[in-house]
Every structure is written in structure tokens, then in C-alpha cells.
Design a protein around this motif. Structure first.
Motif, short mmCIF file in Angstrom:
data_model
loop_
_atom_site.label_atom_id
_atom_site.label_comp_id
_atom_site.label_asym_id
_atom_site.label_seq_id
_atom_site.Cartn_x
_atom_site.Cartn_y
_atom_site.Cartn_z
N VAL A 89 1.02 -1.32 0.02
CA VAL A 89 -0.09 0.04 0.03
C VAL A 89 0.83 1.19 -0.08
N ILE A 90 1.90 1.38 0.78
CA ILE A 90 2.79 2.34 0.77
C ILE A 90 3.44 2.49 -0.36
N GLU A 91 3.85 1.59 -1.32
CA GLU A 91 4.35 1.84 -2.49
C GLU A 91 3.55 2.39 -3.58
N ALA A 92 2.17 1.75 -3.20
CA ALA A 92 1.05 2.41 -4.23
C ALA A 92 0.95 3.78 -3.86
N MET A 93 0.83 4.14 -2.68
CA MET A 93 0.68 5.66 -2.31
C MET A 93 1.72 6.59 -2.90
N ALA A 94 3.01 6.10 -2.86
CA ALA A 94 4.20 6.96 -3.54
C ALA A 94 3.94 6.75 -5.24
N ALA A 95 3.52 5.77 -5.68
CA ALA A 95 3.18 5.70 -7.13
C ALA A 95 2.03 6.66 -7.45
N ALA A 96 1.11 6.70 -6.81
CA ALA A 96 -0.24 7.69 -6.84
C ALA A 96 0.34 9.17 -6.90
N ASN A 97 1.15 9.45 -5.86
CA ASN A 97 1.84 10.64 -5.79
C ASN A 97 3.00 11.03 -7.16
N ALA A 98 3.30 10.11 -7.43
CA ALA A 98 4.33 10.28 -8.81
C ALA A 98 3.37 10.57 -9.87
N GLN A 99 2.50 9.67 -10.04
CA GLN A 99 1.56 9.95 -11.08
C GLN A 99 0.69 11.20 -11.11
N ASP B 65 11.08 14.85 -4.88
CA ASP B 65 11.11 13.66 -5.76
C ASP B 65 9.60 13.28 -5.88
N HIS B 66 9.50 12.89 -7.29
CA HIS B 66 8.13 12.64 -7.53
C HIS B 66 7.25 11.58 -6.62
N PHE B 67 8.21 10.60 -6.18
CA PHE B 67 7.88 9.57 -5.38
C PHE B 67 7.79 9.99 -3.80
N ASP B 68 7.88 11.11 -3.36
CA ASP B 68 7.78 11.63 -2.16
C ASP B 68 6.30 11.40 -1.78
N ILE B 69 5.81 11.18 -0.64
CA ILE B 69 4.56 10.84 -0.36
C ILE B 69 4.08 12.22 0.68
N VAL B 70 3.87 13.34 -0.18
CA VAL B 70 3.24 14.50 0.32
C VAL B 70 2.10 14.71 0.02
N GLU B 71 1.18 13.99 -0.48
CA GLU B 71 -0.36 14.29 -0.81
C GLU B 71 -0.82 12.97 -0.24
N ARG B 72 -1.89 13.24 0.44
CA ARG B 72 -2.65 12.05 1.08
C ARG B 72 -3.76 11.73 0.14
N HIS C 192 -6.37 -0.18 5.09
CA HIS C 192 -7.44 0.93 4.68
C HIS C 192 -7.27 2.32 5.29
N SER C 193 -6.18 2.55 6.26
CA SER C 193 -6.21 3.81 6.87
C SER C 193 -4.67 4.33 6.99
N LEU C 194 -3.90 3.55 6.18
CA LEU C 194 -2.37 3.95 6.19
C LEU C 194 -2.17 5.41 5.29
N PRO C 195 -3.14 5.64 4.23
CA PRO C 195 -3.10 6.78 3.68
C PRO C 195 -2.97 8.19 4.68
N SER C 196 -3.93 8.10 5.57
CA SER C 196 -4.17 9.15 6.70
C SER C 196 -2.94 9.06 7.90
N LEU C 197 -2.31 7.82 7.89
CA LEU C 197 -1.62 7.63 8.98
C LEU C 197 -0.03 7.94 8.52
N VAL C 198 0.25 7.36 7.40
CA VAL C 198 1.39 7.50 6.98
C VAL C 198 1.88 8.94 6.24
N THR C 199 0.99 9.39 5.41
CA THR C 199 1.35 10.80 4.78
C THR C 199 1.85 11.99 5.83
N PRO C 200 1.27 12.12 7.06
CA PRO C 200 1.75 13.10 7.85
C PRO C 200 2.96 12.76 8.61
#
Length: 497
Positions: free
Chosen positions: A63-73, A123-130, A285-293
Motif C-alpha cells: 500500500v505504501i508503494e502504491a501511495m508513492a506511485a499515486a503521488n508520482a503519477q 522527488d516525484h515519489f515523495d508521499i506528500v499528498e494524502r 485502509h487507514s494507511l494514507p491518513s496515517l503515513v502521509t503526515p
């Protein structure tokens, strides 16, 4: 639960994030685990929970890898749009103006997979947007996949609400109808036993369920938001209760008064154990809200591994002290009730009331949050095709809240077998959320970002250590195999009964 891209919010350190994740995972499922351990046997339980802990850790990294991929896209598409806009704006200049702008425009000198921000290059793969799971599903899946995602989430949330709707009234029933004075020793009650005169225990349960629904149900018709101080209070109560139960069980075992003699293996208990363990490791299911900040994500993978190791050790300690402290008959579906039913373990009425009411305090605060989340998912599922139009007032304010509230309350009226509710929710919907969806997200996420990195020196720094596609296939095969085995065992057990 689903939807769109939101602001990160207030940042916190990686260690605070690790504590938040620990508190998120260790919840209601932990209270049903001791009974499931005793039913399946200690050796089988230890092996299965270790495997499921590893599987949950793997899909969390997915899920964390997918979050980074989504930020990059998202950044890649935004950059392409900026370049199109710049190209359109430069078409208004003469050739000499374009050449002079091209020599000095900093956009032309930026790395192809980085963007400029106030803090420097990102970096494009930085997780800065939830980016929530629903948004990732919309980005990476086709229409059928998105619909299946929402259906899986909705079924899981229904199970969650049914568990909560049964746990609170059952705890209240035990407190109101149990023997807390210890004057008559430890007593085992049946649902048909009297509670208040002609009112039986199961009648008292339904009365409390009705009150619970009338008090908390209306929140489904409005918006509810958990506050920071409410989180702190419920976390404090949770750890006081868990610490008390472990210490009391250890004291009793140390004194040689432990009554538990669990078998090493009883495969008839595996279906419920599987569902309970999956439910107890749920956090994907809660990782985006937990990891992004998290402010510094360089060592998120290491912190995740530490968290899962600690949680596995905690579950093992809680469950093993329980199954050797209490006999199989004395272990209740909700572990806290084992202490309110046994005066030999805890003979202080005030503490018995505290443990008996502990699920009431903690679960009641979560019920409105999950109900509103489920209601919003129903709206999103039906509304995506007709974006731009709003629902009629009756549909928006009455139909969807009733659709959210009625089924789990009906299930709770029909049964308060928490072990079965947790087992079924975890085994079926939980398998989809914890295994199938993360595996599909990471697979299709990798395919979506592949054109971005092809021919360039770019790597997803938040990539899962399980990079080979064989791991994705393994997770999917594992999920299908587990569902087949669980279903077969349930059918077989029902046939034998």
C-alpha cells in the motif's frame, strides 16, 4: 474512506506515527483473540498468527508503494499540464523571445522526475499528498475493479458496525446482570437466565442494543469527526485495560491457580482464528491518513517492521496468558468479560466494573465515525457516474443513513456471537482489504508509473522489499486458498453439528 486528495495536515515524527499505527491495529479484534486461540489450540494459533502477521506486513508495504506511485503519477500529470500551458503561452511571443526565455527558464533545467517546492526539490515519489485508497483504486483500476473495491470496503464496514453494535450491549448486559459482589462466587450464565425479575439476559441485551441505537444511530444522519483529545482518552483507557488483564492473568498463573489446559491443535477452530487474526492486523485502509503526515519517511519500512514485531509479541502475550489462566468454558468472546465473570481472578468490584465497561467507552466513540464513513462510501459508489448532480434531500439525509444503520443493527439483534462476527468479517471482507486490494494496487500502480521511469534513473524509494511480481501472485493465491479452506471448514463444521 475514499474520494480524493487532501492536505497532509499537521506533521508528526516517525516514532509518533509508529505509536499511532500500534494503537490503530490493536483494537477490538485483540479482545476476541484469546477465545479463538483456545478453540484452535496454542501451537496452531502461534503458527497462524505469525504467518498472518508477515502477510499483513507485506501488504502494508504494498500500500505504501502504491501511495508513492499515486503521488508520482499526480505530479507527472500536473507537470505535463504545466508544460502544455507554458507552450501555449510562449506561442504568443516571437522566435527571439522564445529562445531568450528558453535560456533562462528554470523549468527547462529541472530534473525530469522532480518538482520544485518551497522547501527545495521534491522527488516525484515523495508521499506528500494524502491519496486515499478509493482515489488510488480510481487511478489504477478499471470500472469493474473500482466497483469491487467499494463493495469490499462497504461489506467490511458493515461487519465492523455489527461487531460494535453487539459488543457494547453485551458488555452492558454483563455489567447489569452479572454478579459483581463476588458473594456467590464465580457463576456462569446463559442468555435465558433471569436478569431483572421476568426480564431475561437476552431481553436485557436487546434493550441495551435499542438504547445504543437510539443514542448513537442519529450520528449517522450527520457528520462526526474524532477529536485529538478523544483519541488520547480512548488510547489511555485501552492500555490501562490491556495491562490490567495481562498482569492479573500472569499473577494467577504464577500462583499456580491457572485453569487453562488448551490443546496444541484443534483444526475445527481454524476458520474463526483466521478471521480474527486478519481482523486484528487490519490497518491497510487507514494507511494514507496515517503515513502521509509522518515528517521523515526515510525509515518508514523499518518502523513498520518494528511495529508488526511488537504487535505480534503483544498478541501472543495477551492470548497465551489468557488461555492458560482461564479454562475454555470461562473464556468469553469478549476477553474483558472473562474477568467480570470470575471473582477468583479479580475480586475488586470497581475494577470489575471498569473492565466490564471498557468496550463501551472505546467502541462507542468509534461507531459514529465508521457509520459516517460507510454512508459516504455508499454515496460515492452510486454517485461517481452522475458527478455534478446532487441527491434529493430524502435520499441524501434519510435513505443512505438508514441503509447504513439498519443492516448491522439487525445482525446485532439476531446474534451477539462476537467470535463468529469477527471471524466472518475478517475472513471474507478482511481478506479483500488486507490482501487482494493491496496486491492489485501495487501491481497496477507499478504498471502505471513504468512509462515515467523507463529510460530514466528513477526508483520508487518507498518501494516494497517484495518487488518481484511473484509476491503479488503469492498473496492472491494465498487469499484464494484461505477463503476456500475457511469456507470448507465452516460448511464441514455445520454439517457435523
Amino acid at each position: 474512506m475514499a474520494g480524493g486528495i487532501t492536505e497532509t495536515g499537521e506533521l508528526y515524527s516517525p516514532y509518533v506515527g509508529m505509536v499511532y499505527m500500534f494503537n490503530l491495529i490493536v483494537g477490538t479484534g485483540a479482545l476476541t483473540m484469546p477465545k479463538a486461540f483456545a478453540t484452535a489450540g496454542w501451537a496452531v494459533s502461534l503458527a497462524l498468527i505469525s504467518i498472518l502477521s508477515f502477510m499483513s506486513y507485506m501488504t502494508t508495504t504494498f500500500v505504501i508503494e502504491a501511495m508513492a506511485a499515486a503521488n508520482a503519477q499526480l505530479r507527472w500529470k500536473r507537470r505535463e499540464q504545466e508544460e502544455v500551458n507554458e507552450s501555449d503561452s510562449m506561442s504568443d511571443y516571437s522566435d527571439d523571445d522564445v529562445i531568450s526565455r528558453g535560456r533562462s527558464d528554470p523549468v527547462e533545467t529541472r530534473p525530469i522526475l522532480s518538482v520544485q517546492s518551497r522547501g527545495g526539490t521534491v522527488d516525484h515519489f515523495d508521499i506528500v499528498e494524502r491519496v486515499e485508497m478509493g482515489q488510488m483504486a480510481s487511478m489504477f483500476f478499471n470500472k469493474v475493479g473500482v466497483n469491487m473495491f467499494y463493495i469490499c470496503i462497504i461489506v467490511y464496514l458493515y461487519g465492523d458496525l455489527a461487531i460494535y453494535a453487539a459488543a457494547v450491549p453485551m458488555s452492558l448486559m454483563e455489567v447489569a446482570c452479572g454478579n459483581h459482589s463476588c458473594s456467590a462466587g464465580s457463576v456462569t450464565y446463559n442468555d435465558t437466565d433471569s436478569c431483572w425479575g421476568p426480564v431475561r439476559r437476552k431481553d436485557a441485551y436487546r434493550i441495551f442494543l435499542t438504547i445504543f441505537t437510539l443514542l448513537l444511530g442519529p450520528f449517522t444522519f450527520f457528520n462526526a469527526q474524532k477529536t485529538k483529545y478523544l483519541q488520547i482518552m480512548t488510547s489511555l483507557l485501552r492500555w490501562i485495560a490491556f495491562s490490567m488483564m495481562i498482569i492479573l492473568a500472569l499473577i494467577r498463573i504464577a500462583k499456580g491457580h491457572g485453569e487453562g489446559h488448551p490443546p496444541a491443535a484443534d483444526f475445527r477452530g481454524v476458520p474463526n482464528l483466521f478471521g480474527v487474526c486478519v481482523y486484528s492486523f487490519m490497518c491497510q485502509h487507514s494507511l494514507p491518513s496515517l503515513v502521509t503526515p509522518i515528517s521523515d519517511k526515510r525509515h518508514v519500512g523499518r518502523l513498520l517492521l518494528t511495529d508488526y514485531t511488537l504487535i505480534l509479541a503483544f498478541y501472543g502475550l495477551l492470548s497465551f496468558t489468557a488461555i492458560f489462566c482461564f479454562s475454555g468454558g470461562a473464556l468469553r468472546d469478549m476477553y474483558t468479560l472473562s474477568f467480570t465473570s470470575s471473582c477468583d481472578v479479580l475480586d475488586v468490584p470497581a475494577l470489575r466494573y471498569f473492565l466490564g465497561l471498557f468496550p463501551v467507552f472505546t467502541i462507542s466513540t468509534n461507531f459514529p465515525i465508521i457509520a459516517v464513513t460507510l454512508r459516504n462510501n455508499w454515496k460515492t459508489l452510486f454517485h461517481r457516474e452522475g458527478a455534478g448532480s446532487s441527491y434529493p434531500w430524502v435520499v441524501d439525509r434519510v435513505f443512505f443513513p438508514l441503509l447504513t444503520l439498519a443492516p448491522p443493527v439487525a445482525v446485532a439483534f439476531g446474534t451477539h456471537d462476537l467470535e463468529a462476527l469477527v471471524g466472518i468479517t475478517g475472513a471474507y471482507a478482511g481478506t479483500g482489504i488486507q490482501y487482494v486490494i493491496p496486491a492489485c494496487l501495487v501491481y497496477f500502480g507499478r504498471r502505471h508509473v513504468e512509462p515515467m521511469v523507463t529510460g530514466r534513473d528513477a526508483v520508487n524509494k518507498h518501494g516494497s522489499p517484495f518487488t518481484h511480481t511473484a509476491w503479488v501472485v503469492f498473496v492472491l493465491v494465498w487469499s484464494a486458498s484461505c477463503l476456500i479452506v475457511v469456507t470448507a471448514n465452516i460448511v464441514l463444521n455445520e454439517t457435523n453439528d
